[in-house]
Design a protein around this motif. Structure first.
Motif, PDB file in Angstrom:
ATOM      1  N   ASN A   1       8.979  56.276  -8.391  1.00 58.64           N
ATOM      2  CA  ASN A   1      10.429  56.193  -8.170  1.00 58.64           C
ATOM      3  C   ASN A   1      10.821  56.292  -6.698  1.00 58.64           C
ATOM      4  O   ASN A   1      12.005  56.474  -6.393  1.00 58.64           O
ATOM      5  CB  ASN A   1      11.124  57.314  -8.956  1.00 58.64           C
ATOM      6  CG  ASN A   1      11.096  57.007 -10.442  1.00 58.64           C
ATOM      7  OD1 ASN A   1      11.378  55.880 -10.854  1.00 58.64           O
ATOM      8  ND2 ASN A   1      10.705  57.983 -11.238  1.00 58.64           N
ATOM      9  N   VAL A   2       9.828  56.214  -5.788  1.00 57.63           N
ATOM     10  CA  VAL A   2      10.173  56.209  -4.354  1.00 57.63           C
ATOM     11  C   VAL A   2      10.829  54.871  -4.029  1.00 57.63           C
ATOM     12  O   VAL A   2      10.322  53.817  -4.416  1.00 57.63           O
ATOM     13  CB  VAL A   2       8.901  56.401  -3.487  1.00 57.63           C
ATOM     14  CG1 VAL A   2       9.218  56.165  -2.019  1.00 57.63           C
ATOM     15  CG2 VAL A   2       8.335  57.803  -3.680  1.00 57.63           C
ATOM     16  N   GLU A   3      11.962  54.922  -3.363  1.00 57.43           N
ATOM     17  CA  GLU A   3      12.680  53.681  -3.039  1.00 57.43           C
ATOM     18  C   GLU A   3      12.990  53.621  -1.556  1.00 57.43           C
ATOM     19  O   GLU A   3      13.518  54.588  -1.001  1.00 57.43           O
ATOM     20  CB  GLU A   3      14.018  53.652  -3.783  1.00 57.43           C
ATOM     21  CG  GLU A   3      13.919  53.390  -5.262  1.00 57.43           C
ATOM     22  CD  GLU A   3      15.304  53.421  -5.887  1.00 57.43           C
ATOM     23  OE1 GLU A   3      15.833  52.345  -6.192  1.00 57.43           O
ATOM     24  OE2 GLU A   3      15.849  54.535  -6.038  1.00 57.43           O
ATOM     25  N   ILE A   4      12.666  52.490  -0.952  1.00 57.95           N
ATOM     26  CA  ILE A   4      13.137  52.241   0.414  1.00 57.95           C
ATOM     27  C   ILE A   4      14.384  51.380   0.246  1.00 57.95           C
ATOM     28  O   ILE A   4      14.307  50.226  -0.194  1.00 57.95           O
ATOM     29  CB  ILE A   4      12.067  51.530   1.267  1.00 57.95           C
ATOM     30  CG1 ILE A   4      10.762  52.345   1.314  1.00 57.95           C
ATOM     31  CG2 ILE A   4      12.592  51.264   2.675  1.00 57.95           C
ATOM     32  CD1 ILE A   4      10.848  53.686   1.998  1.00 57.95           C
ATOM     33  N   LEU A   5      15.532  51.953   0.568  1.00 60.59           N
ATOM     34  CA  LEU A   5      16.802  51.297   0.250  1.00 60.59           C
ATOM     35  C   LEU A   5      17.304  50.386   1.379  1.00 60.59           C
ATOM     36  O   LEU A   5      18.120  49.507   1.143  1.00 60.59           O
ATOM     37  CB  LEU A   5      17.867  52.373  -0.039  1.00 60.59           C
ATOM     38  CG  LEU A   5      17.498  53.344  -1.169  1.00 60.59           C
ATOM     39  CD1 LEU A   5      18.402  54.545  -1.167  1.00 60.59           C
ATOM     40  CD2 LEU A   5      17.563  52.620  -2.510  1.00 60.59           C
ATOM     41  N   TYR A   6      16.790  50.618   2.603  1.00 60.67           N
ATOM     42  CA  TYR A   6      17.314  49.831   3.725  1.00 60.67           C
ATOM     43  C   TYR A   6      16.254  49.738   4.805  1.00 60.67           C
ATOM     44  O   TYR A   6      15.634  50.743   5.164  1.00 60.67           O
ATOM     45  CB  TYR A   6      18.557  50.531   4.279  1.00 60.67           C
ATOM     46  CG  TYR A   6      19.223  49.817   5.434  1.00 60.67           C
ATOM     47  CD1 TYR A   6      20.016  48.688   5.216  1.00 60.67           C
ATOM     48  CD2 TYR A   6      19.061  50.274   6.738  1.00 60.67           C
ATOM     49  CE1 TYR A   6      20.624  48.037   6.279  1.00 60.67           C
ATOM     50  CE2 TYR A   6      19.664  49.637   7.804  1.00 60.67           C
ATOM     51  CZ  TYR A   6      20.444  48.512   7.567  1.00 60.67           C
ATOM     52  OH  TYR A   6      21.045  47.878   8.613  1.00 60.67           O
ATOM     53  N   ARG A   7      16.062  48.493   5.291  1.00 58.99           N
ATOM     54  CA  ARG A   7      15.107  48.274   6.388  1.00 58.99           C
ATOM     55  C   ARG A   7      15.773  47.381   7.424  1.00 58.99           C
ATOM     56  O   ARG A   7      16.264  46.312   7.088  1.00 58.99           O
ATOM     57  CB  ARG A   7      13.858  47.531   5.898  1.00 58.99           C
ATOM     58  CG  ARG A   7      12.956  48.298   4.977  1.00 58.99           C
ATOM     59  CD  ARG A   7      11.742  47.430   4.648  1.00 58.99           C
ATOM     60  NE  ARG A   7      10.807  48.118   3.805  1.00 58.99           N
ATOM     61  CZ  ARG A   7      10.788  48.060   2.496  1.00 58.99           C
ATOM     62  NH1 ARG A   7      11.688  47.315   1.872  1.00 58.99           N
ATOM     63  NH2 ARG A   7       9.889  48.731   1.786  1.00 58.99           N
ATOM     64  N   TYR A   8      15.757  47.811   8.676  1.00 63.94           N
ATOM     65  CA  TYR A   8      16.287  46.941   9.728  1.00 63.94           C
ATOM     66  C   TYR A   8      15.610  47.298  11.048  1.00 63.94           C
ATOM     67  O   TYR A   8      15.635  48.460  11.478  1.00 63.94           O
ATOM     68  CB  TYR A   8      17.805  47.109   9.844  1.00 63.94           C
ATOM     69  CG  TYR A   8      18.402  46.145  10.852  1.00 63.94           C
ATOM     70  CD1 TYR A   8      18.420  44.779  10.602  1.00 63.94           C
ATOM     71  CD2 TYR A   8      18.942  46.614  12.050  1.00 63.94           C
ATOM     72  CE1 TYR A   8      18.953  43.895  11.527  1.00 63.94           C
ATOM     73  CE2 TYR A   8      19.479  45.736  12.977  1.00 63.94           C
ATOM     74  CZ  TYR A   8      19.483  44.369  12.710  1.00 63.94           C
ATOM     75  OH  TYR A   8      19.997  43.512  13.618  1.00 63.94           O
ATOM     76  N   ASP A   9      14.999  46.294  11.681  1.00 63.07           N
ATOM     77  CA  ASP A   9      14.337  46.515  12.975  1.00 63.07           C
ATOM     78  C   ASP A   9      15.099  45.727  14.035  1.00 63.07           C
ATOM     79  O   ASP A   9      15.204  44.507  13.937  1.00 63.07           O
ATOM     80  CB  ASP A   9      12.879  46.015  12.933  1.00 63.07           C
ATOM     81  CG  ASP A   9      12.079  46.721  11.853  1.00 63.07           C
ATOM     82  OD1 ASP A   9      12.539  47.774  11.381  1.00 63.07           O
ATOM     83  OD2 ASP A   9      11.013  46.211  11.485  1.00 63.07           O
TER      84      ASP A   9
ATOM     85  N   ASP B   1       6.968  61.698  -6.711  1.00 61.10           N
ATOM     86  CA  ASP B   1       7.103  60.862  -7.901  1.00 61.10           C
ATOM     87  C   ASP B   1       7.011  59.427  -7.395  1.00 61.10           C
ATOM     88  O   ASP B   1       8.026  58.759  -7.184  1.00 61.10           O
ATOM     89  CB  ASP B   1       8.458  61.156  -8.560  1.00 61.10           C
ATOM     90  CG  ASP B   1       8.683  60.312  -9.785  1.00 61.10           C
ATOM     91  OD1 ASP B   1       7.757  59.568 -10.176  1.00 61.10           O
ATOM     92  OD2 ASP B   1       9.797  60.379 -10.344  1.00 61.10           O
TER      93      ASP B   1
END
Lengths: 366, 271
Positions: free
Chosen positions: B225-233, B222
């Motif tokens: 409604n795909v969500e990337i909720l957190y990004r940290y490198d 779907d």
């Protein structure tokens, strides 16, 4: 116990009706009348609520039937007995068969009880392509296959072609993934006679929610899973609420595997895809690998659907070959036989050609 | 640098005088030209005459001059012998063949026991490849190392004959020209053939089947409604590796001739 099946009959001449994918209607073989699924549902919906008396009620039991048994336990294939309402023939169908033809009068029949209660499908995708198109697709499938035996491709080798409504479980849900990737960025600089390669390592953390809609998993015991998987995707834009009126003219099966039995395959596909989605959000690194992951599946609704598949069988060199076509999209799948003669001809030709070219090049240029 | 130029001018004068002594028509008649010069007196008169005749014969046969020059000046060393040889070759009209001055010249510094072998002109550079210089040097240096001057110069001149004859046939002495590809070469070609036929047949065979279990569900995402909720490198650490570069000298598979901006190719060293 003898059960009843339903023949869908023409409202004009009482001839047998069957569903035609191209028109999306039920058509009479005799007078050519066409009826919409809704029309037939209206008429047969009432009939199914008050089933007509069967031959069983009228039959007299003068013969000694004590030695006969209705117990099919222990048999490899469990059978069910039905009575054809058109000609009265006694029909033995496999337990999972929900729609077929009477072998005596040829009328397409449906066993409504197979779809009663919990077993009733939620959806059906009607056939859109005809058996002739399946035959054409097989011929197309042969094209460009250099190792196909000549005898196999020539002539009509199809032993059996059957349109089948195959039972599928459709899984809705959401994967909540928390993944740590290990990423690297490399650079090279020159220092005198040396290349200095610096590789920097990064911990890349992604958390995401990845919802899915209707992941299909084949619920039939008889159909090979890899064939059914290979026929995907189906166009859910044309999915319809289930009606038995779509079934006449085709074989139909009820599910043989429960939603729980098929769940693992849906779970695995959802997890792999969730990982892919988060991986695709990681950019700018030379290499990326998964360091650790936690994928929680929020499992949602499971629906039951019948999806249209043409099955084609043929025999070659004493071996059975199975092909399948998506009855909606026309996608064709199957494994073709390999001609050993052609295989070794190609192998030796390429070997001789490449060896000669490289040998000559080495001689001339070195 | 200045010293080298002066020395080269003096040597040109000496060469001109020597040539004049041997023949008044030295520049007019190619048949009587002087090809070898021995101011260091390493050779006897007979040896000198023999080698000059041989060099003349080969030079005239292939129209590419074959020279050698000896010098016992103690200031001539590994650092300046290349410049000295090139300056001498360019400034002396007695060196080289024809307008393009095609030719080979071996300069021997006897005080510091150093040498420089050069080729000049389009044909000279074509005929004497880098590999050819290596091969020739190896042959004559073994004689010079034992102070066998005549043997060394004779080897040099006969090798020039061989190199020019190969070039005349369109196959200058270069890497592998002097040998067959051998069983290893045929083995390599055979293995490449096997790999190619295996890959071809595997590709053709893979086209015969398109049935596979599905492992992904990308068609059923779907996507809205795909969500990337957190990004940290987070940077962790850096590794550094040093790898020795492959230079042209390491790669003995290259052929041809390396020509410098003055039009010379050359090789030198000590013996």
């Amino acid at each position: 116990m003898e059960r009843s099946v339903t023949n869908y009959q023409c409202l004009s001449c009482n001839g047998p009706l069957h569903f035609v994918g191209e028109s999306g209607m039920l058509e009479c073989d005799y007078c050519g009348s066409k009826f919409s699924v809704e029309q037939i549902d209206q008429v047969y919906g009432k009939k199914e609520q008050t089933p007509p008396p069967t031959f069983e009620e009228k039959a007299e039991t003068h013969w000694d039937l004590s030695g006969l048994s209705e117990n099919w336990e222990g048999e490899e294939v469990k059978m069910r007995q039905y009575s054809c309402p058109s000609c009265g023939a006694q029909l033995l169908w496999e337990e999972s068969t929900a729609a077929s033809h009477c072998p005596y009068c040829g009328n397409p029949s449906v066993a409504p009880e197979q779809f009663g209660g919990m077993l009733r499908p939620d959806y059906v995708i009607p056939f859109e392509l005809s058996p002739e198109e399946a035959k054409k697709a097989l011929k197309e499938f042969y094209k460009g296959k250099k190792l196909l035996p000549k005898e196999f491709a020539s002539g009509n080798r199809i032993d059996k072609l059957q349109g089948v409504y195959v039972p599928f479980w459709l899984y809705d849900g959401k994967a909540e993934a928390d993944i740590h990737f290990l990423g690297t960025i490399s650079s090279t600089r020159r220092e005198g006679d040396y290349d200095v390669i610096s590789t920097s390592y990064y911990d890349i953390h992604r958390v995401g929610a990845v919802p899915f809609e209707r992941i299909p998993v084949d619920a039939s015991v008889k159909m090979p899973d890899e064939y059914m998987d290979s026929l995907e995707p189906f166009d859910y834009g044309k999915i319809r609420p289930f009606s038995m009126s779509y079934l006449p003219g085709y074989l139909a099966e009820r599910y043989g595997l429960s939603p729980k039995q098929c769940m693992k395959r849906a779970d695995s596909r959802a997890q792999n895809t969730a990982r892919d989605v988060l991986r695709s959000d990681v950019r700018g690194f030379g290499s990326v690998s998964v360091k650790s992951e936690s994928i929680y599946l929020d499992r949602g609704k499971v629906s039951y659907a019948l999806l249209p598949v043409y099955i084609l069988n043929t025999k070659y060199d004493g071996k059975d070959y199975l092909f399948a076509m998506n009855g909606q999209t026309g996608k064709f799948v199957g494994d073709l036989p390999v001609s050993k003669k052609k295989y070794w001809t190609y192998f030796l030709s390429v070997f001789a050609g490449v060896t000669a070219v490289i040998g000559t090049a080495l001689t001339v240029f070195l | 640098m200045k010293k080298i130029i002066i020395r080269a001018s003096v040597l040109v004068l000496v060469l001109t005088l020597i040539i004049g002594m041997f023949s008044i028509n030295a520049f007019a008649d190619e048949n009587k030209r002087q090809y070898v010069y021995d101011p260091a007196y390493l050779l006897t008169d007979e040896e000198y005459a023999d080698l000059n005749d041989l060099a003349a014969e080969i030079s005239e046969k292939y129209q590419c001059a074959v020279h050698f020059v000896t010098d016992d000046d103690p200031s001539l060393n590994l650092d300046n012998i290349q410049m000295y040889a090139e300056d001498l070759y360019l400034s002396s009209p007695a060196l080289g063949w024809g307008e393009s001055k095609d030719g080979f010249m071996l300069v021997l510094g006897t005080a510091e026991r150093c040498y420089w072998l050069l080729a000049y002109g389009p044909y000279g550079n074509y005929a004497l490849t880098d590999y050819g210089k290596d091969w020739m040097s190896e042959n004559f240096l073994s004689h010079f190392a034992d102070d066998d001057w005549y043997g060394g110069f004779r080897t040099y001149i006969t090798d020039c004959d061989y190199v020019l004859s190969c070039a005349a046939e369109g196959k200058p002495v270069d890497i592998y020209y002097d040998e067959d590809i051998g069983p290893e070469g045929y083995g390599m070609a055979g293995i490449a053939g096997l790999i190619a036929s295996f890959i071809t047949c595997t590709v053709l065979k893979s086209k015969m089947r398109n049935v596979n279990m599905a492992t992904r569900a990308e068609n059923y995402l779907d996507t809205s409604n795909v969500e990337i909720l957190y990004r940290y490198d987070q940077y962790l650490y850096t590794d550094v590796d040093r790898v020795r570069r492959e230079t042209d000298n390491d790669d003995d598979s290259r052929g041809g001739t390396t020509v410098n901006s003055r039009g010379f190719s050359g090789k030198g060293g000590s013996f």
